[in-house]
Design an enzyme around this catalytic site. Structure first.
Site, PDB file in Angstrom:
ATOM      1  N   MET A  33       0.825  -1.221   0.000  1.00 15.50           N
ATOM      2  CA  MET A  33       0.000   0.000   0.000  1.00 15.50           C
ATOM      3  C   MET A  33       0.861   1.274   0.000  1.00 15.50           C
ATOM      4  O   MET A  33       0.359   2.352  -0.267  1.00 15.50           O
ATOM      5  CB  MET A  33      -0.954   0.017   1.198  1.00 15.50           C
ATOM      6  CG  MET A  33      -0.288   0.051   2.540  1.00 15.50           C
ATOM      7  SD  MET A  33      -1.485  -0.226   3.838  1.00 15.50           S
ATOM      8  CE  MET A  33      -0.411  -0.440   5.257  1.00 15.50           C
ATOM      9  N   HIS A  73      -3.782   3.014  12.496  1.00 12.64           N
ATOM     10  CA  HIS A  73      -3.249   3.050  13.868  1.00 12.64           C
ATOM     11  C   HIS A  73      -1.923   2.282  13.996  1.00 12.64           C
ATOM     12  O   HIS A  73      -1.222   2.424  14.975  1.00 12.64           O
ATOM     13  CB  HIS A  73      -4.300   2.584  14.892  1.00 12.64           C
ATOM     14  CG  HIS A  73      -4.481   1.087  14.974  1.00 12.64           C
ATOM     15  ND1 HIS A  73      -4.973   0.477  16.107  1.00 12.64           N
ATOM     16  CD2 HIS A  73      -4.241   0.089  14.091  1.00 12.64           C
ATOM     17  CE1 HIS A  73      -5.039  -0.832  15.907  1.00 12.64           C
ATOM     18  NE2 HIS A  73      -4.602  -1.084  14.694  1.00 12.64           N
TER      19      HIS A  73
END
Ligand SMILES: C[S@@+](CC[C@H](N)C(=O)[O-])C[C@H]1O[C@@H](n2cnc3c(N)ncnc32)[C@H](O)[C@@H]1O
Ligand SMILES: COc1ccc(-c2oc3cc(O)cc(O)c3c(=O)c2O)cc1
Length: 340
Positions: free
Chosen positions: A226, A243
């Site tokens: 990603m 997170h």
């Protein structure tokens, strides 16, 4: 500073409780090993302790410690007890133990097993020393990889259920969704099932995609990074992803996601399911503490962080987004819709 005797003895108890935190984990682990929730579920109605000891094959010599153990589990609200009309004490499931019943769809035992695994617990002790190696460990240690993915999948089943009952509208009208870092695909499959008109893409690291046991029709499976690029879609889903990473990395991931979606006018958006620190309504008593504990865990495993709305906003603006909406609160986590 002077404290009263009452404050000091209460503070003493508080510090003892904090230092005994691990005993709470052990209670949870032991209740799973004994199968208490499964026995109560199987019985179908509240059970007397004698029925419970018999169902669990507890030897008579252990009746007294078992009783004391159950008293603590009731205090921890893992189980509840009530007196029936004849005055007999009976134990029953609570919402927490309902989530530990083996055959229940929303069983989160795999997440508990992951949370208690030495790789997770030890990493907390060595704090930052462990960082950056996490995904390598997951890639190299097949058993841990499986346990991690099963823990995440059990969490996703619960979140899917809540999202589909409380805020399905987040996915309404979308033509395609890519679940970035979607793990074994629980969310992607649930979206494809709930919205057959939406094309769903599951995107994760190659070792995760390549070791998937079943690839369901209706979902496209893509392996990649990603930080390099994200498959194109109407919307990008990021659940429990940001997170894990520091602010700079979050900005990079969001920039790649922004490149993958069309303009806002053409329906482009990012759907983030993550913690917004402080965004907890009063009915979720446990969630405030859970947010703090997750922040520590993220700090220990790498340089991740649980963020408040102000911190999220800074990241969104740095990544070139113009608007966002935090509307749905799922206890511990929120749904953030982010627009280009
Ligand atoms: C905390 S898990 C969340 C999984 C899933 N979204 C969920 O909520 O159950 C983070 C996921 O990000 C994936 N991941 C980590 N680094 C990645 C990368 N560079 N590109 C794509 N996926 C990545 C991991 O393999 C893992 O499945
Ligand atoms: C970058 O490396 C990572 C950061 C965080 C995580 C991670 O780990 C856990 C471990 C658990 O026992 C429970 C959890 O819910 C999580 C996460 O949500 C999470 O993101 C993994 C790798």
């Amino acid at each position: 500073m002077e404290f009263t005797a009452a404050e000091l003895v209460e503070a003493h108890a508080q510090v003892c409780n904090l230092s005994f935190g691990y005993l709470k984990s052990m209670c949870l682990k032991c209740s799973l090993e004994l199968g208490i929730a499964d026995a109560l579920k199987k019985h179908g109605k509240p059970m007397e302790v004698s029925e419970l000891t018999s169902a669990l094959s507890i030897p008579q010599s252990k009746f007294e410690p078992f009783n004391r153990f159950m008293t603590t589990l009731v205090h921890l609200e893992l189980f509840a007890k009530k007196q029936d009309d004849s005055g007999a004490t009976k134990y029953m499931l609570t919402p927490a133990s309902h989530l530990l019943v083996k055959d229940e769809a929303l069983n989160i035992t795999p997440l508990v097993i992951l949370n208690l695994d030495p790789i997770i617990c030890d990493s907390s002790q060595v704090l930052a020393l462990f960082w950056k190696r996490f995904w390598d460990v997951a890639g190299e240690k097949q058993e841990f990889n499986k346990m991690f993915n099963e823990g995440m999948a059990s969490d996703s089943r619960l979140v899917c259920d809540v999202v589909m009952t409380t805020c399905r509208d987040v996915f309404k009208g979308l033509k395609s969704v890519v679940d970035v870092g979607g793990g074994t695909g629980t969310m992607a499959r649930a979206i494809a099932h709930a919205f057959p008109g939406i094309k769903c893409i599951l995107f994760d690291l190659p070792h995760v995609i390549d070791t998937l046991e079943e690839q369901q029709a209706g979902v496209e499976y893509v392996g990649g990074d990603m930080f390099a690029s994200v498959p194109r879609a109407n919307a990008v889903l990021l659940k429990w992803i940001l997170h894990d990473w520091n602010n700079k990395e979050c900005v990079k991931i969001l920039q790649r996601c922004k490149e993958a979606i069309p303009t806002r006018e053409e329906g482009g958006k990012i759907i983030i399911i993550d913690i917004v620190v402080g965004a907890v309504t009063n009915k979720y008593v446990c969630a405030v503490e859970t947010q703090l504990l997750f922040d520590l865990l993220m700090m220990s495993l790498y340089s991740g962080k649980e963020r408040n709305e102000h911190e999220w906003r800074n990241i969104f603006l740095s990544a070139g987004f113009t608007d966002y909406k935090i509307t749905h609160f799922l206890g511990l986590r929120s749904v953030i819709e982010l627009y280009p």
